[in-house]
Structure formats: structure tokens, C-alpha cells
Design an enzyme around this catalytic site. Structure first.
Site, PDB file in Angstrom:
ATOM      1  N   ASP A 254     -28.509 -83.437   5.962  1.00  0.00           N
ATOM      2  CA  ASP A 254     -27.173 -83.827   5.465  1.00  0.00           C
ATOM      3  C   ASP A 254     -27.305 -85.091   4.606  1.00  0.00           C
ATOM      4  OD1 ASP A 254     -25.388 -82.471   8.105  1.00  0.00           O
ATOM      5  OD2 ASP A 254     -27.474 -83.010   8.309  1.00  0.00           O
TER       6      ASP A 254
ATOM      7  N   ARG B  21     -22.870 -74.166  13.983  1.00  0.00           N
ATOM      8  CA  ARG B  21     -24.167 -74.390  14.636  1.00  0.00           C
ATOM      9  C   ARG B  21     -23.994 -74.406  16.150  1.00  0.00           C
ATOM     10  NH1 ARG B  21     -23.727 -77.826  10.151  1.00  0.00           N
ATOM     11  NH2 ARG B  21     -25.361 -77.564   8.599  1.00  0.00           N
TER      12      ARG B  21
ATOM     13  N   HIS C 255     -25.283 -83.145  13.709  1.00  0.00           N
ATOM     14  CA  HIS C 255     -25.646 -82.303  12.562  1.00  0.00           C
ATOM     15  C   HIS C 255     -24.711 -81.099  12.635  1.00  0.00           C
ATOM     16  CE1 HIS C 255     -27.720 -79.929   9.653  1.00  0.00           C
ATOM     17  NE2 HIS C 255     -28.179 -79.062  10.538  1.00  0.00           N
TER      18      HIS C 255
HETATM   19  P1  NAD Z   1     -35.515 -67.183  11.576  1.00  0.00           P
HETATM   20  O1  NAD Z   1     -34.747 -66.123  12.267  1.00  0.00           O
HETATM   21  O2  NAD Z   1     -36.012 -66.932  10.190  1.00  0.00           O
HETATM   22  O3  NAD Z   1     -36.771 -67.593  12.459  1.00  0.00           O
HETATM   23  C1  NAD Z   1     -36.697 -67.866  13.813  1.00  0.00           C
HETATM   24  C2  NAD Z   1     -38.044 -67.528  14.416  1.00  0.00           C
HETATM   25  O4  NAD Z   1     -38.051 -67.896  15.793  1.00  0.00           O
HETATM   26  C3  NAD Z   1     -38.388 -66.036  14.356  1.00  0.00           C
HETATM   27  O5  NAD Z   1     -39.649 -65.839  13.745  1.00  0.00           O
HETATM   28  C4  NAD Z   1     -38.408 -65.628  15.823  1.00  0.00           C
HETATM   29  O6  NAD Z   1     -39.330 -64.573  16.108  1.00  0.00           O
HETATM   30  C5  NAD Z   1     -38.812 -66.933  16.489  1.00  0.00           C
HETATM   31  N1  NAD Z   1     -38.520 -66.979  17.925  1.00  0.00           N
HETATM   32  C6  NAD Z   1     -37.410 -66.577  18.583  1.00  0.00           C
HETATM   33  N2  NAD Z   1     -37.559 -66.763  19.897  1.00  0.00           N
HETATM   34  C7  NAD Z   1     -38.767 -67.335  20.090  1.00  0.00           C
HETATM   35  C8  NAD Z   1     -39.496 -67.762  21.225  1.00  0.00           C
HETATM   36  N3  NAD Z   1     -38.991 -67.655  22.469  1.00  0.00           N
HETATM   37  N4  NAD Z   1     -40.719 -68.269  21.046  1.00  0.00           N
HETATM   38  C9  NAD Z   1     -41.257 -68.394  19.800  1.00  0.00           C
HETATM   39  N5  NAD Z   1     -40.613 -67.989  18.684  1.00  0.00           N
HETATM   40  C10 NAD Z   1     -39.401 -67.463  18.838  1.00  0.00           C
HETATM   41  O7  NAD Z   1     -34.594 -68.487  11.616  1.00  0.00           O
HETATM   42  P2  NAD Z   1     -34.714 -69.768  10.644  1.00  0.00           P
HETATM   43  O8  NAD Z   1     -33.843 -69.549   9.468  1.00  0.00           O
HETATM   44  O9  NAD Z   1     -36.140 -70.081  10.483  1.00  0.00           O
HETATM   45  O10 NAD Z   1     -33.990 -70.857  11.554  1.00  0.00           O
HETATM   46  C11 NAD Z   1     -34.642 -71.396  12.687  1.00  0.00           C
HETATM   47  C12 NAD Z   1     -33.729 -72.421  13.356  1.00  0.00           C
HETATM   48  O11 NAD Z   1     -33.607 -73.568  12.498  1.00  0.00           O
HETATM   49  C13 NAD Z   1     -32.300 -71.919  13.587  1.00  0.00           C
HETATM   50  O12 NAD Z   1     -31.839 -72.361  14.837  1.00  0.00           O
HETATM   51  C14 NAD Z   1     -31.507 -72.577  12.456  1.00  0.00           C
HETATM   52  O13 NAD Z   1     -30.145 -72.710  12.755  1.00  0.00           O
HETATM   53  C15 NAD Z   1     -32.214 -73.898  12.372  1.00  0.00           C
HETATM   54  N6  NAD Z   1     -31.968 -74.671  11.138  1.00  0.00           N
HETATM   55  C16 NAD Z   1     -31.917 -76.006  11.294  1.00  0.00           C
HETATM   56  C17 NAD Z   1     -31.656 -76.818  10.216  1.00  0.00           C
HETATM   57  C18 NAD Z   1     -31.560 -78.304  10.436  1.00  0.00           C
HETATM   58  O14 NAD Z   1     -31.119 -79.062   9.542  1.00  0.00           O
HETATM   59  N7  NAD Z   1     -31.952 -78.792  11.579  1.00  0.00           N
HETATM   60  C19 NAD Z   1     -31.463 -76.260   8.935  1.00  0.00           C
HETATM   61  C20 NAD Z   1     -31.555 -74.877   8.807  1.00  0.00           C
HETATM   62  C21 NAD Z   1     -31.802 -74.066   9.935  1.00  0.00           C
END
Ligand code: NAD
Length: 317
Positions: free
Chosen positions: A150, A90, A177
Site C-alpha cells: 500500500d 482480505r 493491510h
Molecule cells: P495462488 O493461488 O496463486 O498460490 C497459492 C499457493 O499456495 C498455491 O500454489 C497453493 O498450492 C499453495 N498452498 C495452498 N495450501 C498450501 C499448504 N497447506 N502448503 C503449501 N502450499 C499451499 O495465490 P497467490 O496469488 O500467490 O496469493 C497467495 C497469498 O498472498 C494470498 O493469500 C493472497 O491474498 C496474498 N497476497 C498478499 C499480498 C500482500 O500485500 N500481502 C498481495 C497479494 C496477494
């Protein structure tokens, strides 16, 4: 908070939309606005969700929008940014997602927004800090999902292992995380019995617990190798956090919270148990750490501190 419960979701990818779908099934929210740099995607997602409303048990206004929608929003949820690819940690997402988060915060700052920001994008502890630094808003109102996912994984796996409902497994995965997260085993309970005495009585041992923790730690890598991304779990976690805020539940969730000496550490975001309510983070719960836990907590802080230094330039103005 006002009568109309309004959320603006920024980033309509797998995580954001899993949250949206989860919210539709729970209800309790009046308005959901979807923002994404890919406008067509956000528009399509709004259409798809709206078409399902006649079969859901909730009435909600869902639409694609622009940043001015933040003016009267109660909660903004940040799910924008790159996600982990196979073999990637991450923390390796930090540069790209810091810049994305910064751009988004600049847009939010132009609005009259005066609510709570929930951050899910990774590395979530660092990006929560970026939101705090760039917006300058009250840190009690900027909450990262931290180790909520987690913790849910740990409760689920322990529940399966011990054949006890996850409702009665009281345990937190703490710290980053990420790979330096840890469990303070002396602070875990099955019902109101300590987990350590429970496993002892049932002829299990620390090897079993350590094995379960390893599964939790590696869960994201494992899922990503099988289906490229993880999203349902975090979608449900986000829904839980949002409901806690709107309903002023004062329940305890392990979120990423700004540290102001509660754990003898300052100026970082890290996963610790907190009481959550309408004003955001109401109170941090200070767990009594033994020497081993304290060492693990400090290590996790060091990892985050080092990552934070790597984006000093990006968040300095
Ligand atoms: P994804 O690629 O499916 O979606 C990301 C979205 O963000 C896309 O639609 C993209 O167009 C948009 N985006 C990018 N730049 C942008 C901007 N400047 N303004 C607005 N939108 C923008 O990714 P995902 O699988 O949905 O993951 C999203 C985030 O969540 C990642 O960073 C991932 O690592 C994180 N995540 C966190 C957890 C957690 O426990 N916190 C768990 C899983 C994933």
C-alpha cells in the site's frame, strides 16, 4: 547469519513466484527452496526458474524441497493460501488461510529452523499473528508484509501526481493491510518539506490527497477485477524486505509488526514503520498521531481485534 543465504518459500503461486523471479534479478541469495502442497507445481516452478539462470546475473541453487529444508534456512517466506476473488475482502479469507498457515507452522516447528519468518498471505496482519501464536517464536523475527505494498502504491501515485521521484516521497500507509488502512498526512514529506505545505504551495488540496488514498485503498480490488490477482508489486516488496534482512540495512519499512505497547496497544500485528535488519524488526518508529490519526489507528486495531477473535478456537492449542 551464515555465509550461505538460504530462503525457503512456502506457496509457489503467483505471489511466491513473483518474489522468486524478483530475487533472481536482484541476486544476493545463494539458495531458494520451493515448497507447495501441489508438489508438481513446485517442481515445475523450480525447473522453469533454473532454466533462466544462464541469462540472469546471479548464481543460485533453486530446487523443490520438503520441510526439513527449513533446518538451516535463514528466512522462510509464507505465500501459501487462497487469494482474494473479485468482490472479496482480505478479511474474508481468514478461516481458510488460518487453517493452512497453522498446518504449515506445525511442520516448521518439527524442524530446527531458527531464522526469520516473513508472511505475505492474507489477511496478512492476522496470519502473522497466527504464525506467532502457533510457533511461539520471538515476535521480532516474524514479520508480515503489512502495508508495504500500500505504501509503495501511495509513493508511486504521489510521485506521478507531484512529478517528484518516489525516492523523495516519504509517506506510509498505516494500519491494517485492508480497508481500514490510513495515511497520517501530517507525517508525510516531500524531500524534507512537509507534504501538506508542499501541496498548499503548489495549489493542490486535501481533496487531491484523499482521492489518491482512495485509489491506493481500492487498488487490489481494481487490479483483481481486471486480471484476477495482484502479484508483481508484492513480489518486489517481498524481495525488498528480504534484501533488507540479509544486508542488515536498518532501513525503515512499513511492515506488520507485533504490538507490545509501542502504540499503546498489545497483542496484535498491524502495519507501522519499523527498522529492519538481520535480527528482523530492530525497532518500531512511533509516529506522533493527531486526534484524527489516533482515531483511525484505533479503528484499524478494532477491525483486526474482531477478526482475531473469530479465529480464537483455531489458534488456542
Ligand atoms: P495462488 O493461488 O496463486 O498460490 C497459492 C499457493 O499456495 C498455491 O500454489 C497453493 O498450492 C499453495 N498452498 C495452498 N495450501 C498450501 C499448504 N497447506 N502448503 C503449501 N502450499 C499451499 O495465490 P497467490 O496469488 O500467490 O496469493 C497467495 C497469498 O498472498 C494470498 O493469500 C493472497 O491474498 C496474498 N497476497 C498478499 C499480498 C500482500 O500485500 N500481502 C498481495 C497479494 C496477494
Amino acid at each position: 547469519m551464515k555465509e550461505n543465504r538460504k530462503i525457503v518459500l512456502i506457496g509457489t503461486g503467483m505471489v511466491g513466484m513473483s518474489m522468486a523471479y524478483s530475487i533472481i534479478n536482484t541476486g544476493g541469495i545463494d539458495e531458494l527452496v520451493l515448497i507447495d502442497v501441489d508438489k508438481q507445481k513446485a517442481k515445475g516452478e523450480a525447473m522453469d526458474l533454473n532454466h533462466g539462470l544462464p541469462y540472469s546475473f546471479t548464481h543460485m541453487k533453486i530446487k523443490y524441497g520438503e520441510y526439513h529444508e527449513c533446518d538451516d534456512a535463514d528466512i522462510i517466506v509464507l505465500c501459501a493460501g487462497a487469494n482474494q476473488k473479485e468482490g472479496q475482502t482480505r478479511l474474508e479469507l481468514v478461516k481458510i488461510n488460518t487453517n493452512i498457515t497453522k498446518t504449515i507452522c506445525e511442520e516448521i516447528k518439527k524442524t530446527k529452523f531458527n531464522g526469520i519468518i516473513v508472511v505475505a498471505s492474507n489477511p496478512v496482519d492476522i496470519l502473522s499473528y497466527v504464525v506467532y501464536k502457533v510457533t511461539g517464536y520471538d515476535y521480532h523475527k516474524i514479520i508480515g508484509t503489512g502495508t508495504m505494498l500500500d505504501t509503495a502504491r501511495m509513493r508511486y501515485l504521489l510521485s506521478e501526481f507531484l512529478s517528484v521521484s518516489s525516492d523523495d516521497i516519504h509517506t506510509y500507509v498505516l494500519g491494517e493491510h485492508g480497508d481500514s488502512s490510513f495515511v497520517s498526512w501530517t507525517n508525510c514529506y516531500v524531500g524534507c518539506k512537509t507534504l501538506l505545505s508542499y501541496i498548499d504551495e503548489n495549489k493542490y488540496d486535501m481533496n487531491d490527497l484523499n482521492h489518491i488514498y482512495e485509489e491506493v485503498k481500492n487498488a487490489a480490488y481494481d487490479i483483481i477485477s481486471k486480471k484476477k490477482a495482484t502479484y508483481y508489486g508484492i513480489g518486489l516488496a517481498l524481495n525488498r524486505l528480504i534484501q533488507s534482512i540479509f544486508n542488515d540495512e536498518h532501513n525503515i519499512l512499513c511492515v506488520s509488526a507485533y504490538q507490545n505497547n509501542e502504540y499503546n496497544i498489545k497483542d496484535i500485528y498491524i502495519g507501522v514503520p519499523c527498522i529492519i535488519g538481520r535480527e528482523g524488526i530492530i525497532k518500531m518508529i512511533k509516529l506522533p498521531f493527531n486526534e484524527v490519526d489516533q482515531g483511525k489507528f484505533e479503528h484499524s486495531c478494532e477491525v483486526l481485534e474482531k477478526t482475531k477473535s473469530s479465529i480464537k478456537k483455531e489458534i488456542s492449542n
